[in-house]
Motif scaffolding. Structure first.
Motif, PDB file in Angstrom:
ATOM      1  N   ASP A  20      97.015 -17.711   9.928  1.00  0.00           N
ATOM      2  CA  ASP A  20      97.775 -16.329  10.057  1.00  0.00           C
ATOM      3  C   ASP A  20      98.581 -16.267  10.171  1.00  0.00           C
ATOM      4  OD1 ASP A  20      97.218 -15.485  12.498  1.00  0.00           O
ATOM      5  OD2 ASP A  20      96.238 -13.478  12.239  1.00  0.00           O
ATOM      6  N   GLN A  21      99.360 -14.780   9.532  1.00  0.00           N
ATOM      7  CA  GLN A  21     101.282 -14.372   9.947  1.00  0.00           C
ATOM      8  C   GLN A  21     101.426 -14.579  11.393  1.00  0.00           C
ATOM      9  OE1 GLN A  21      98.970 -12.260   8.710  1.00  0.00           O
ATOM     10  NE2 GLN A  21      99.686 -12.948   6.084  1.00  0.00           N
TER      11      GLN A  21
ATOM     12  N   LYS B 194      94.772 -14.145  14.184  1.00  0.00           N
ATOM     13  CA  LYS B 194      94.720 -13.298  15.307  1.00  0.00           C
ATOM     14  C   LYS B 194      93.809 -12.422  14.204  1.00  0.00           C
ATOM     15  CE  LYS B 194      97.449 -13.589  19.444  1.00  0.00           C
ATOM     16  NZ  LYS B 194      96.660 -13.922  20.095  1.00  0.00           N
ATOM     17  N   THR B 195      93.769 -12.806  12.764  1.00  0.00           N
ATOM     18  CA  THR B 195      93.160 -11.808  11.837  1.00  0.00           C
ATOM     19  C   THR B 195      91.619 -12.022  11.219  1.00  0.00           C
ATOM     20  OG1 THR B 195      95.414 -11.835  10.197  1.00  0.00           O
ATOM     21  CG2 THR B 195      94.333 -10.096  11.879  1.00  0.00           C
ATOM     22  N   LYS B 196      91.216 -12.973  10.853  1.00  0.00           N
ATOM     23  CA  LYS B 196      90.408 -13.393   9.839  1.00  0.00           C
ATOM     24  C   LYS B 196      89.536 -12.826   8.384  1.00  0.00           C
ATOM     25  CE  LYS B 196      86.020 -15.534  10.106  1.00  0.00           C
ATOM     26  NZ  LYS B 196      84.824 -15.199  11.005  1.00  0.00           N
ATOM     27  N   THR B 197      90.002 -13.550   7.806  1.00  0.00           N
ATOM     28  CA  THR B 197      89.292 -13.275   5.959  1.00  0.00           C
ATOM     29  C   THR B 197      87.831 -13.270   6.165  1.00  0.00           C
ATOM     30  OG1 THR B 197      91.507 -13.892   4.888  1.00  0.00           O
ATOM     31  CG2 THR B 197      89.571 -13.443   3.554  1.00  0.00           C
ATOM     32  N   ILE B 198      87.526 -11.892   5.954  1.00  0.00           N
ATOM     33  CA  ILE B 198      86.030 -12.001   5.577  1.00  0.00           C
ATOM     34  C   ILE B 198      85.072 -12.526   4.271  1.00  0.00           C
ATOM     35  CG2 ILE B 198      84.758 -11.942   7.690  1.00  0.00           C
ATOM     36  CD1 ILE B 198      84.589  -9.513   6.799  1.00  0.00           C
ATOM     37  N   GLU B 199      86.214 -11.878   3.368  1.00  0.00           N
ATOM     38  CA  GLU B 199      85.756 -12.032   1.589  1.00  0.00           C
ATOM     39  C   GLU B 199      86.991 -11.805   0.756  1.00  0.00           C
ATOM     40  OE1 GLU B 199      82.575  -8.896   1.000  1.00  0.00           O
ATOM     41  OE2 GLU B 199      82.800  -9.704  -1.415  1.00  0.00           O
TER      42      GLU B 199
ATOM     43  N   GLY C  89      97.894  -9.742  15.640  1.00  0.00           N
ATOM     44  CA  GLY C  89      97.669  -9.387  14.288  1.00  0.00           C
ATOM     45  C   GLY C  89      97.625  -8.497  13.957  1.00  0.00           C
TER      46      GLY C  89
ATOM     47  N   LYS D 192      88.956  -9.076   1.383  1.00  0.00           N
ATOM     48  CA  LYS D 192      88.432  -8.032   3.251  1.00  0.00           C
ATOM     49  C   LYS D 192      88.619  -9.185   4.431  1.00  0.00           C
ATOM     50  CE  LYS D 192      85.757  -5.406   0.410  1.00  0.00           C
ATOM     51  NZ  LYS D 192      84.174  -4.296   0.834  1.00  0.00           N
ATOM     52  N   LYS D 193      89.787  -8.652   5.462  1.00  0.00           N
ATOM     53  CA  LYS D 193      90.042  -9.264   6.390  1.00  0.00           C
ATOM     54  C   LYS D 193      90.063  -7.709   7.897  1.00  0.00           C
ATOM     55  CE  LYS D 193      94.049 -12.264   7.208  1.00  0.00           C
ATOM     56  NZ  LYS D 193      95.227 -12.038   7.062  1.00  0.00           N
ATOM     57  N   ILE D 194      89.689  -8.578   9.090  1.00  0.00           N
ATOM     58  CA  ILE D 194      89.485  -8.155  10.076  1.00  0.00           C
ATOM     59  C   ILE D 194      90.155  -9.045  11.164  1.00  0.00           C
ATOM     60  CG2 ILE D 194      86.926  -7.553   9.997  1.00  0.00           C
ATOM     61  CD1 ILE D 194      86.050 -10.399  11.655  1.00  0.00           C
ATOM     62  N   VAL D 195      90.725  -7.913  12.631  1.00  0.00           N
ATOM     63  CA  VAL D 195      91.207  -8.803  13.345  1.00  0.00           C
ATOM     64  C   VAL D 195      90.371  -9.235  14.255  1.00  0.00           C
ATOM     65  CG1 VAL D 195      92.423  -7.668  15.364  1.00  0.00           C
ATOM     66  CG2 VAL D 195      93.010  -6.854  13.264  1.00  0.00           C
ATOM     67  N   THR D 196      90.500 -10.338  14.991  1.00  0.00           N
ATOM     68  CA  THR D 196      89.505 -11.079  15.285  1.00  0.00           C
ATOM     69  C   THR D 196      90.380 -11.295  16.968  1.00  0.00           C
ATOM     70  OG1 THR D 196      91.241 -13.016  15.048  1.00  0.00           O
ATOM     71  CG2 THR D 196      88.818 -12.496  14.065  1.00  0.00           C
ATOM     72  N   ASP D 197      91.111 -10.599  17.478  1.00  0.00           N
ATOM     73  CA  ASP D 197      92.051 -10.578  18.715  1.00  0.00           C
ATOM     74  C   ASP D 197      92.616 -10.054  19.239  1.00  0.00           C
ATOM     75  OD1 ASP D 197      92.933 -11.561  21.081  1.00  0.00           O
ATOM     76  OD2 ASP D 197      93.634 -13.198  20.520  1.00  0.00           O
TER      77      ASP D 197
END
Ligand SMILES: Cc1cc2nc3c(=O)[nH]c(=O)nc-3n(C[C@H](O)[C@H](O)[C@H](O)COP(=O)(O)OP(=O)(O)OC[C@H]3O[C@@H](n4cnc5c(N)ncnc54)[C@H](O)[C@@H]3O)c2cc1C
Lengths: 257, 325
Positions: free
Chosen positions: A93-94, A217-222, B114, B143-148
């Motif tokens: 990510d960024q 630190k972020t993740k795209t889930i869809e 993030g 759709k995005k979430i913060v993982t940390d």
């Protein structure tokens, strides 16, 4: 002057977006230099031409970004560096990108770093300011004018249509907004010369970075496409009646006025 | 899981911007029952604290100082980071405005966190805070979430509904003193071009003109319509390039991105780069002479005709509607 440009390879604006396997389908798509980064390349070349020095263009990505780096060299940049993360970073990510760029730049003594203010694919606009913060240098975003006098810099910045004139100094990071300049097209001799200009390729290892250091630190889930719009209603009849009908529809059907 | 969430209240000409109330609503979702704390930074801004509370903040922290009179990334970052250090929040929400775009990445870098930028919706699903955001200029969504770490996001104006203002709500407005050091970039001058009337990126109604408007005077009927609807005037790049209006009005890939409730495109062909700035508007109306114009493909309603005839008629008709309702 030691000038660096941050460049991203992006989808051509005209491309239609489709999804396959939960991802944006890249098969057969045309790729370009992110349009805002093109302004950055142009500005860097102009600054070098009036102040002397060298322009190095950096991209974090895969081998495919070589093509866009060569284009920047053909426009007039002196050197290019590809930080190839293909084997090491699956879902960056960024945070990831800026950490890698800052790690690369930390001992380069850059006087000026120029990036686009946003990439037209991801649309976050984070990497520039993040890199400046990591390098602990000032930054100005969405600039439309850059004047350098020694180490003093006067920048005009677009703020939602208004302009701010800002005084600051080198070393500095700026991000380009439309209106900064008119990017040149690579000339034929430029393209020939670009083939011989240095294009270095690095990996995380070369920067003493581990995969964990740059883990997102972020993740795209869809990822999904917006619902297809129903064909709109083109009105007909006497113009007066059409206008009346439109106002009625906006009021009672769409309920927006 | 409840969270403590900070929201930066953004001011413009001495009042709070709407997007800040929308950010509070988003923060409420992120907080999931936890505390929402408004943050105000500036000179003489503490009086605005009550309004943040009335829109849903539980309390407000104010950082004031002469050096904070105007937004600078150095000054505001020091102030906001001081509040973050004091409050140790689990969430942080800013508007995706010029200021939010400039400041948020720096805060994220400083905190090694993030940041999910330019979000248009937020929900809690399966224990995660899930943000929705447009990508590829609105041609797709993710759709995005913060993982940390910190749940940090900016919200695009006009997309998340603010909570209703509740004047009976009360909460503490406390000030925090922060010594602002060494500003490395100083604003010498601000040239106002866009600020008359309604702010384009926050407007509920946008009336846009393209090359079909034909001249600077040609924008007059559009301005009248915008006035009647309390909206803002926008433009295509075609109109800006032709010098019919200032570039500050440009909507599109290289201009502003707007998502009003109602977007009326007058004499705009609907090039892909223009659509990038307005296609996520709730309702789109196209007025164009050419029935084949691409803009009709994204429009909810269309009138094929001369904008110089249609727009004044529309203005009259809306005036009547306003009188009746
Ligand atoms: C890298 C890049 C970035 C760009 N970024 C942007 C951007 O951010 N925003 C943007 O808008 N464009 C952008 N463009 C330009 C875009 O491709 C189009 O050229 C531009 O949007 C066209 O503007 P227009 O629709 O006003 O003009 P035109 O395409 O010339 O359309 C004018 C329309 O007006 C209609 N018309 C004429 N007279 C009348 C009348 N009397 N009544 C009713 N209708 C009438 C015509 O039928 C026509 O459809 C970009 C282009 C590039 C290459």
């Amino acid at each position: 002057m030691n000038i660096y440009v941050l460049l991203k390879r992006t989808f051509d604006t005209e491309e239609k977006i489709t999804i396959s396997g939960g991802k944006i389908n890249e098969d057969g798509a045309e790729f370009i230099i992110n349009p805002y980064d093109e302004y950055a390349v142009e500005e860097a070349i102009q600054v070098r031409d009036s102040n002397g020095g060298e322009v190095t263009v950096i991209s974090v990505g895969t081998e495919e970004a070589e093509k866009q780096l060569r284009t920047a060299l053909a426009m007039g940049a002196d050197k290019a560096v590809l930080i190839n993360t293909e084997d090491d970073v699956e879902n960056g990510d960024q945070f990831t990108t800026s950490k890698i760029i800052a790690e690369y730049l930390k001992d380069k003594e850059a006087d000026l770093i120029i990036g686009g203010n946003v990439a037209i694919d991801g649309g976050s606009g984070q990497v520039g300011p993040r890199v400046a913060e990591l390098l602990n240098i000032p930054y100005v975003t969405t600039i439309t004018k850059l004047e350098i006098d020694g180490t003093n810099v006067t920048v005009t910045r677009d703020v939602e249509g208004d302009s701010e004139v800002i005084e600051t100094s080198l070393p500095l990071l700026v991000t380009a907004q439309q209106g900064l300049n008119e990017p040149r097209y690579p000339s034929l001799p430029g393209i020939m010369k670009a083939k011989k200009k240095p294009l270095d390729e690095l990996e995380l290892d070369d920067l003493d970075l581990e995969e964990d250091d740059v883990e997102a630190k972020t993740k795209t889930i869809e990822i999904y496409l917006p619902p297809k719009k129903e064909a709109g209603k083109v009105l007909s009849g006497e113009l007066n009646d059409q206008v009346k009908e439109l106002v009625h529809l906006l009021h009672t059907e769409a309920k927006v006025v | 899981m409840t969270r403590k969430v900070l929201v930066l209240g953004e001011t413009r000409d001495g009042s709070l911007r709407n997007v800040s109330f929308e950010a509070i609503a988003a923060a409420k979702t992120v907080a999931d029952g936890g505390e929402v704390i408004g943050v105000l930074i500036g000179e003489n801004v503490s009086a605005l604290g009550t309004e943040l509370v009335q829109y849903g903040a539980d309390r407000v922290v104010v950082v004031e100082g002469e050096k904070l009179k105007q937004y600078t990334s150095d000054g505001y970052a020091q102030a906001l980071l001081a509040v973050i250090e004091k409050e140790s929040p689990e969430g942080l929400v800013l508007g995706h405005t010029s200021q939010g775009k400039d400041l948020s990445p720096r805060i994220a870098a400083k905190l090694s966190s993030g940041l999910i930028s330019d979000t248009t919706a937020v929900e809690v699903a399966g224990g995660n805070v899930v943000f929705t955001r447009p990508i590829y200029s609105g041609k797709a969504f993710e759709k995005k979430i913060v993982t940390d770490g910190l749940i940090f996001a900016t919200v695009r104006p006009n997309n998340i509904a603010p909570l209703a203002k509740d004047e009976s709500r009360s909460g503490e407005v406390a000030s925090l003193s922060v010594e602002i050091k060494d500003l490395r970039a100083i604003i010498k001058e601000v040239v106002r071009k866009a600020s008359e009337g309604v702010d384009l990126s926050e407007a509920k109604v946008v009336i846009s003109g393209g090359r079909g408007v034909k001249s600077a005077e040609g924008f007059e009927p559009l301005k009248e319509l915008a006035n009647v609807l309390g909206g803002a005037v926008g433009a295509s790049r075609g109109a800006c390039d032709a010098d019919y209006c200032d570039y500050s009005l440009q909507i599109g890939q290289t201009g502003k991105v707007v998502t009003p409730d109602l977007y009326i495109a007058c004499g705009i062909s609907g090039a892909i780069q223009h659509l990038a700035g307005m296609s996520n508007s709730k309702v789109i109306v196209a007025i164009n002479k050419d029935p084949e114009a691409n803009i009709f493909k994204v429009a909810d309603y269309g009138i094929v005709g001369d904008l110089f005839e249609v727009v004044p008629l529309l203005t009259e008709e809306f005036k009547k509607l306003k009188v009746h309702s």
